[in-house]
Scaffold this active site. Structure first.
Site, PDB file in Angstrom:
ATOM      1  N   LYS A 260     -11.526  -3.459  18.675  1.00  0.00           N
ATOM      2  CA  LYS A 260     -10.061  -3.597  19.012  1.00  0.00           C
ATOM      3  C   LYS A 260      -9.619  -3.161  20.262  1.00  0.00           C
ATOM      4  CE  LYS A 260      -8.970  -3.325  14.219  1.00  0.00           C
ATOM      5  NZ  LYS A 260      -7.639  -3.387  13.238  1.00  0.00           N
TER       6      LYS A 260
ATOM      7  N   ASP B 184      -4.497  -6.270   4.734  1.00  0.00           N
ATOM      8  CA  ASP B 184      -5.842  -7.015   5.469  1.00  0.00           C
ATOM      9  C   ASP B 184      -5.819  -8.484   4.888  1.00  0.00           C
ATOM     10  OD1 ASP B 184      -6.616  -5.004   7.224  1.00  0.00           O
ATOM     11  OD2 ASP B 184      -7.692  -4.124   5.477  1.00  0.00           O
TER      12      ASP B 184
ATOM     13  N   LYS C 173       8.699 -17.058 -10.849  1.00  0.00           N
ATOM     14  CA  LYS C 173       7.899 -16.049 -11.531  1.00  0.00           C
ATOM     15  C   LYS C 173       6.710 -16.304 -12.223  1.00  0.00           C
ATOM     16  CE  LYS C 173       8.427 -12.096 -14.649  1.00  0.00           C
ATOM     17  NZ  LYS C 173       9.436 -11.510 -15.757  1.00  0.00           N
TER      18      LYS C 173
ATOM     19  N   LYS D 295     -13.710   0.580  15.102  1.00  0.00           N
ATOM     20  CA  LYS D 295     -12.459  -0.020  15.499  1.00  0.00           C
ATOM     21  C   LYS D 295     -11.739   0.233  16.934  1.00  0.00           C
ATOM     22  CE  LYS D 295     -10.840   0.420  10.736  1.00  0.00           C
ATOM     23  NZ  LYS D 295     -10.401   1.047   9.575  1.00  0.00           N
TER      24      LYS D 295
ATOM     25  N   PHE E  39      -4.482   3.272  14.760  1.00  0.00           N
ATOM     26  CA  PHE E  39      -4.651   4.464  13.524  1.00  0.00           C
ATOM     27  C   PHE E  39      -5.762   3.927  12.650  1.00  0.00           C
ATOM     28  CE2 PHE E  39      -1.778   8.038  13.098  1.00  0.00           C
ATOM     29  CZ  PHE E  39      -0.983   7.929  14.212  1.00  0.00           C
TER      30      PHE E  39
ATOM     31  N   ASN F  83       0.853  -1.240   0.100  1.00  0.00           N
ATOM     32  CA  ASN F  83      -0.086  -0.169  -0.082  1.00  0.00           C
ATOM     33  C   ASN F  83       0.985   1.304   0.120  1.00  0.00           C
ATOM     34  OD1 ASN F  83       0.516   0.903   2.654  1.00  0.00           O
ATOM     35  ND2 ASN F  83      -0.162  -1.106   3.233  1.00  0.00           N
TER      36      ASN F  83
END
Ligand code: PMT
Length: 404
Positions: free
Chosen positions: A340, A276, A286, A336, A322, A207
């Protein structure tokens, strides 16, 4: 560094050119900088360079300016926060150690009341010479701060200790000396950066996280006196000085690294952008181009933060997450925070270009487990990091952190 008054003494070594970058970095961080040079330093870099970068006059001689007769007394006095000598040659180290004041810089240092940070830089044979080492020891005994020189290839093509530390490291060391040590005695674990999940030996899923937010938190906690461990996915950032680095690649590696260490921390801040999902199978070779479409089977990664929250009773700490969101910021972050079992969640809108991923700035909403919400203005990530730490300090002081 905003508003701090720094005097930088530059002496005659090849690393004098790096002092220009040092001045630039201090000025960029908001400090007021004045530069004093030895005459030998002016062979390497001109005073004009430092005058331009600092925006202030440079002194290189004791008697070269009208009415400047007591500058050497004024420059190092109480309103100066720190004097830094970089690079510091064997000669200036010997002069300070033995009380010799025969030019502007050495006289200013002798009359100074401000703390002094010396950054030795010289040929490695000179550096290990017992006379130099004795002088450095004497300076340390007098409470003068000394930065260890770096190792590597020197300008004279020899290898060994003697390189001037990188300007970024000098700035960081200086900010450590100047900061209030309000996190002293605390241990802080920060996760930062992306995780990368391999598809085959040449491709992966990742990401946009650069690690900037997490590294800013690690840097700020360290500057404020905490023992800091930084578990980071791959980034191009330098580990902040004094921070223990634990590099990882995948979410599973991050999970392992966090769980192995978790019990020894007062505060855990999860700024990392963890994938995730990961490919269910990593191809050994490959994957060849063939069919018009290719389907990847993804499996869920462990949720590290959720696991920390689930087991918080056994390992009490202040737990901060975060949330990277593009819509319904408050609702998603609250969900969250609750699911959590966090003490605080910091939500940022990652659809903005000046906040969240990649930017040097961020604008966050801090949501606490007691329902309080606080918004920050758009600030640098360093400032956001300090703001978050201020709130964590208050949480600890009010004993509002669950179990801490
Ligand atoms: O690195 P920068 O370029 O500076 O960008 C900063 C940032 C945008 C990455 C940072 O500010 C940020 O928002 N980090 C959290 C990113 C994220 O993964 O958010 P999330 O909403 O998907 O996850 C919520 C929390 O759970 C996070 O604390 C995350 O670390 C944690 N998590 C998520 C998934 C997972 N499998 N394990 C986790 O621990």
């Amino acid at each position: 560094m905003k508003g701090k008054k720094i005097v930088i003494g530059v002496t005659g070594g090849i690393a004098a050119y790096k002092a220009a970058e040092l001045v630039r970095l201090f000025v960029k961080s908001g400090a007021h900088v004045r530069v004093a040079m030895t005459l030998n330093a002016t062979w390497f870099v001109t005073p004009l360079t430092f005058e331009t970068l600092s925006g202030s006059g440079v002194i290189s001689q004791m008697f070269d300016r009208e009415g400047a007769s007591v500058d050497h007394i004024r420059w190092g006095q109480d309103d100066v926060d720190l004097i830094i000598i970089a690079p510091a040659t064997a000669n200036i180290i010997a002069k300070i150690s033995n009380g010799i004041a025969d030019d502007f810089l050495s006289t200013m240092v002798m009359a100074a009341t401000a703390p002094l940070l010396v950054c030795p830089s010289m040929n490695s044979r000179m550096y290990i010479n017992p006379a130099v080492q004795d002088n450095i020891r004497k300076l340390r005994e007098r409470g003068i701060f000394i930065m260890e020189p770096g190792q590597g290839e020197l300008a004279c093509h020899t290898e060994g200790p003697g390189r001037l530390p990188e300007p970024e490291d000098i700035v960081e060391y200086a900010s450590l000396l100047l900061a209030e040590q309000d996190f002293s005695g605390l241990s802080v674990l920060v996760t930062a950066g992306p995780t990368v999940e391999p598809i085959d030996p040449v491709r992966y899923i990742t990401n946009r996280s650069t690690g900037k937010m997490g590294y800013a938190l690690a840097r700020a906690a360290r500057r404020r006196g905490a023992q800091v461990t930084l578990i980071s996915g791959p980034t191009s950032l330098r580990t902040p000085a004094g921070v223990e680095a634990c590099p990882v690649k995948t979410a599973e590696e991050m999970m392992q690294a966090v769980m192995d260490r978790r019990s020894s921390f007062d505060i855990i801040i999860k700024a990392a952008a963890v994938s995730d999902y990961r490919p269910g199978k990593t191809a050994d070779h490959k994957i060849k181009k063939g069919a018009d479409s290719l389907t990847l089977d993804l499996v869920k990664n462990p949720d590290i933060l959720a696991e920390l929250g689930r087991t918080k009773k056994e390992h009490p700490c202040i737990l901060v997450g975060f949330a990277a969101e593009t819509r319904d910021l408050l609702e998603n972050a609250r969900e969250k925070l609750k699911s959590k079992n966090l003490d605080m969640i910091v939500v940022n809108d990652v659809s903005r270009t000046d906040a969240g991923f990649e930017a040097d700035t961020n604008m966050v909403r801090m949501i606490f487990s007691d329902g309080r919400i606080e918004d920050s203005p758009l600030m640098t990530k360093d400032e956001v990091a300090d703001l978050i730490l201020d709130r964590l300090k208050a949480l600890r002081e009010n004993n509002a952190g669950s179990g801490c």
